[in-house]
Design a protein around this motif. Structure first.
Motif, PDB file in Angstrom:
ATOM      1  N   VAL A 142       0.757  -1.448   0.206  1.00  0.00           N
ATOM      2  CA  VAL A 142      -0.384   0.040  -0.289  1.00  0.00           C
ATOM      3  C   VAL A 142       0.864   1.588  -0.102  1.00  0.00           C
ATOM      4  N   SER A 143       0.912   1.990  -0.732  1.00  0.00           N
ATOM      5  CA  SER A 143       1.088   3.256  -0.891  1.00  0.00           C
ATOM      6  C   SER A 143      -0.009   4.740  -1.070  1.00  0.00           C
ATOM      7  N   GLN A 144      -1.101   4.590  -1.837  1.00  0.00           N
ATOM      8  CA  GLN A 144      -1.631   5.395  -1.844  1.00  0.00           C
ATOM      9  C   GLN A 144      -2.763   4.566  -0.992  1.00  0.00           C
ATOM     10  N   TYR A 145      -3.933   5.770  -0.715  1.00  0.00           N
ATOM     11  CA  TYR A 145      -5.413   5.597  -0.545  1.00  0.00           C
ATOM     12  C   TYR A 145      -6.572   6.948  -1.225  1.00  0.00           C
ATOM     13  N   HIS A 146      -7.067   6.389  -1.170  1.00  0.00           N
ATOM     14  CA  HIS A 146      -9.039   6.875  -1.817  1.00  0.00           C
ATOM     15  C   HIS A 146      -9.477   6.592  -1.094  1.00  0.00           C
ATOM     16  N   LEU A 147     -10.383   7.999  -0.218  1.00  0.00           N
ATOM     17  CA  LEU A 147     -11.255   8.216   0.577  1.00  0.00           C
ATOM     18  C   LEU A 147     -12.803   8.719   0.272  1.00  0.00           C
ATOM     19  N   GLU A 148     -14.128   8.064  -0.290  1.00  0.00           N
ATOM     20  CA  GLU A 148     -15.749   8.384  -0.770  1.00  0.00           C
ATOM     21  C   GLU A 148     -15.903   7.764   0.006  1.00  0.00           C
ATOM     22  N   GLY A 149     -17.011   8.989   0.838  1.00  0.00           N
ATOM     23  CA  GLY A 149     -18.586   8.373   1.254  1.00  0.00           C
ATOM     24  C   GLY A 149     -17.969   7.435   2.578  1.00  0.00           C
ATOM     25  N   ASN A 150     -18.156   5.932   2.497  1.00  0.00           N
ATOM     26  CA  ASN A 150     -18.168   5.785   3.823  1.00  0.00           C
ATOM     27  C   ASN A 150     -16.565   3.957   3.606  1.00  0.00           C
ATOM     28  N   TYR A 151     -15.894   4.206   2.082  1.00  0.00           N
ATOM     29  CA  TYR A 151     -15.323   3.639   1.963  1.00  0.00           C
ATOM     30  C   TYR A 151     -14.232   3.916   1.502  1.00  0.00           C
ATOM     31  N   LEU A 152     -13.214   3.151   2.521  1.00  0.00           N
ATOM     32  CA  LEU A 152     -11.501   3.668   1.941  1.00  0.00           C
ATOM     33  C   LEU A 152     -10.908   2.825   1.365  1.00  0.00           C
ATOM     34  N   SER A 153     -10.427   2.344   0.562  1.00  0.00           N
ATOM     35  CA  SER A 153      -9.713   2.418  -0.722  1.00  0.00           C
ATOM     36  C   SER A 153      -7.784   2.277  -0.480  1.00  0.00           C
ATOM     37  N   LEU A 154      -7.575   1.620   0.194  1.00  0.00           N
ATOM     38  CA  LEU A 154      -5.832   0.982  -0.402  1.00  0.00           C
ATOM     39  C   LEU A 154      -5.790   0.677  -1.385  1.00  0.00           C
ATOM     40  N   MET A 155      -4.569   1.537  -2.176  1.00  0.00           N
ATOM     41  CA  MET A 155      -3.672   1.155  -3.090  1.00  0.00           C
ATOM     42  C   MET A 155      -2.292   0.866  -2.799  1.00  0.00           C
ATOM     43  N   ASP A 156      -2.059   0.058  -4.436  1.00  0.00           N
ATOM     44  CA  ASP A 156      -0.532   0.463  -4.314  1.00  0.00           C
ATOM     45  C   ASP A 156      -0.443   1.653  -5.510  1.00  0.00           C
ATOM     46  N   SER A 157       1.428   1.441  -6.044  1.00  0.00           N
ATOM     47  CA  SER A 157       2.006   2.839  -6.808  1.00  0.00           C
ATOM     48  C   SER A 157       0.489   2.779  -7.802  1.00  0.00           C
ATOM     49  N   ASP A 158       0.724   2.288  -8.406  1.00  0.00           N
ATOM     50  CA  ASP A 158      -0.353   1.731  -9.293  1.00  0.00           C
ATOM     51  C   ASP A 158      -1.587   2.197  -9.701  1.00  0.00           C
ATOM     52  N   LYS A 159      -2.042   2.591  -8.111  1.00  0.00           N
ATOM     53  CA  LYS A 159      -3.649   2.757  -7.898  1.00  0.00           C
ATOM     54  C   LYS A 159      -4.141   1.342  -7.990  1.00  0.00           C
ATOM     55  N   ASN A 160      -3.975   0.478  -7.800  1.00  0.00           N
ATOM     56  CA  ASN A 160      -4.666  -0.636  -8.136  1.00  0.00           C
ATOM     57  C   ASN A 160      -6.206  -0.424  -6.893  1.00  0.00           C
ATOM     58  N   VAL A 161      -5.881  -1.080  -6.356  1.00  0.00           N
ATOM     59  CA  VAL A 161      -7.744  -1.456  -4.810  1.00  0.00           C
ATOM     60  C   VAL A 161      -6.971  -2.928  -5.086  1.00  0.00           C
ATOM     61  N   LEU A 162      -6.043  -2.413  -3.001  1.00  0.00           N
ATOM     62  CA  LEU A 162      -5.823  -3.908  -2.664  1.00  0.00           C
ATOM     63  C   LEU A 162      -6.428  -4.210  -1.699  1.00  0.00           C
ATOM     64  N   ILE A 163      -7.145  -3.394  -0.875  1.00  0.00           N
ATOM     65  CA  ILE A 163      -7.994  -3.756   0.216  1.00  0.00           C
ATOM     66  C   ILE A 163      -8.929  -2.716   0.439  1.00  0.00           C
ATOM     67  N   LYS A 164     -10.213  -3.482   0.049  1.00  0.00           N
ATOM     68  CA  LYS A 164     -11.136  -1.759   0.604  1.00  0.00           C
ATOM     69  C   LYS A 164     -12.084  -2.269   1.720  1.00  0.00           C
ATOM     70  N   LEU A 165     -11.918  -0.609   2.379  1.00  0.00           N
ATOM     71  CA  LEU A 165     -12.951  -0.326   3.677  1.00  0.00           C
ATOM     72  C   LEU A 165     -14.120  -0.341   3.773  1.00  0.00           C
ATOM     73  N   LEU A 166     -15.405  -0.301   4.859  1.00  0.00           N
ATOM     74  CA  LEU A 166     -16.285   0.210   4.950  1.00  0.00           C
ATOM     75  C   LEU A 166     -16.642   0.694   6.883  1.00  0.00           C
ATOM     76  N   ASN A 167     -16.029   2.108   6.469  1.00  0.00           N
ATOM     77  CA  ASN A 167     -16.224   2.927   8.186  1.00  0.00           C
ATOM     78  C   ASN A 167     -17.720   2.426   8.905  1.00  0.00           C
ATOM     79  N   VAL A 168     -17.632   1.685   9.700  1.00  0.00           N
ATOM     80  CA  VAL A 168     -18.574   0.774  11.122  1.00  0.00           C
ATOM     81  C   VAL A 168     -18.102   1.559  12.217  1.00  0.00           C
ATOM     82  N   ASP A 169     -17.670   2.446  12.700  1.00  0.00           N
ATOM     83  CA  ASP A 169     -17.498   3.270  13.934  1.00  0.00           C
ATOM     84  C   ASP A 169     -18.376   4.110  13.861  1.00  0.00           C
TER      85      ASP A 169
END
Length: 233
Positions: A206-233
């Protein structure tokens, strides 16, 4: 009576001397310093456990270079969640200084910059919704979770079999890099261990991220989504 008056005057003189002992010296113009102040206080150890500002004196903010600041800054109205660049007047205090007190007095001269720290948006508890091609992955104990504390540069999680923790090596409003992980060492089934290995390997990429609404995407240097997370708190 004369003796009582003499004693009274002596006590008053001692009191005045005591008050003056913590005043700034009249001929001490002091010096001005410029500090960056981080967006959150962190636990620190003075005479007793306390919360400290984090500061640095560099021209630009250097990740991982924050230092504890144990004193108060007179006139500085600190609001957590904001990063500041401030000019401060530093003066020496004359007289006897208590063992648990600073010998310097800090006074705000000017707030040079102030802006919202966008990295704090990541501070939350997250549910792993996607891990590569896997949707809603489950571990031996159920859902995979991920907790980020951007202010303290720490993260925690459950990766399918074991729990893990580590530090955030660097973070900006678009980039994030996780430091080395420490985890428990339980053995689980083959599928759970495969999932855990994948999560651990992806976190290293992971080197980048994108936050949109309640979702957080953890991405590599080529912006490939490796792990997608949902805000649950």
């Amino acid at each position: 009576m004369r003796g009582l008056i003499t004693i009274g005057l002596s006590i008053l003189l001692l009191a005045m001397m005591s008050c003056n002992s913590t005043k700034l010296t009249e001929n001490n113009s002091g010096e001005e310093k410029v500090y960056w102040v981080n967006s959150s206080k962190v636990p620190c150890e003075g005479v007793a456990p306390m919360s400290c500002l984090q500061v640095q004196e560099s021209e630009t903010i250097e990740e991982g270079k924050w230092k504890f600041f144990y004193s108060n800054i007179e006139g500085f109205d600190y609001v957590p969640g904001n990063i500041y660049r401030i000019k401060v007047k530093v003066q020496k205090i004359q007289g006897t200084i208590p063992a648990d007190a600073s010998s310097l007095h800090y006074q705000l001269v000017e707030v040079m910059e102030k802006y919202t720290d966008l990295t704090l948006r990541l501070t939350n508890i997250w549910l792993v919704k996607e891990a590569g091609d896997l949707l809603n992955p489950k571990g031996a104990k159920g859902d995979l979770t991920f907790e980020i504390n951007a202010g303290e540069r720490k993260f925690y999680g459950y990766s399918g079999c074991n729990t893990f923790r580590g530090t955030i090596a660097s973070i900006t409003d678009k980039e994030i890099k996780f430091g080395p992980l420490a985890s428990t060492r339980m053995a689980c089934g083959e599928e759970e261990m495969k999932l855990e290995t994948k999560i651990m390997q992806d976190l290293e990429k992971v080197s980048q991220y994108h936050l949109e609404g309640n979702y957080l995407s953890l991405m590599d240097s080529d912006k490939n989504v490796l792990i997608k997370l949902l805000n649950v708190d």
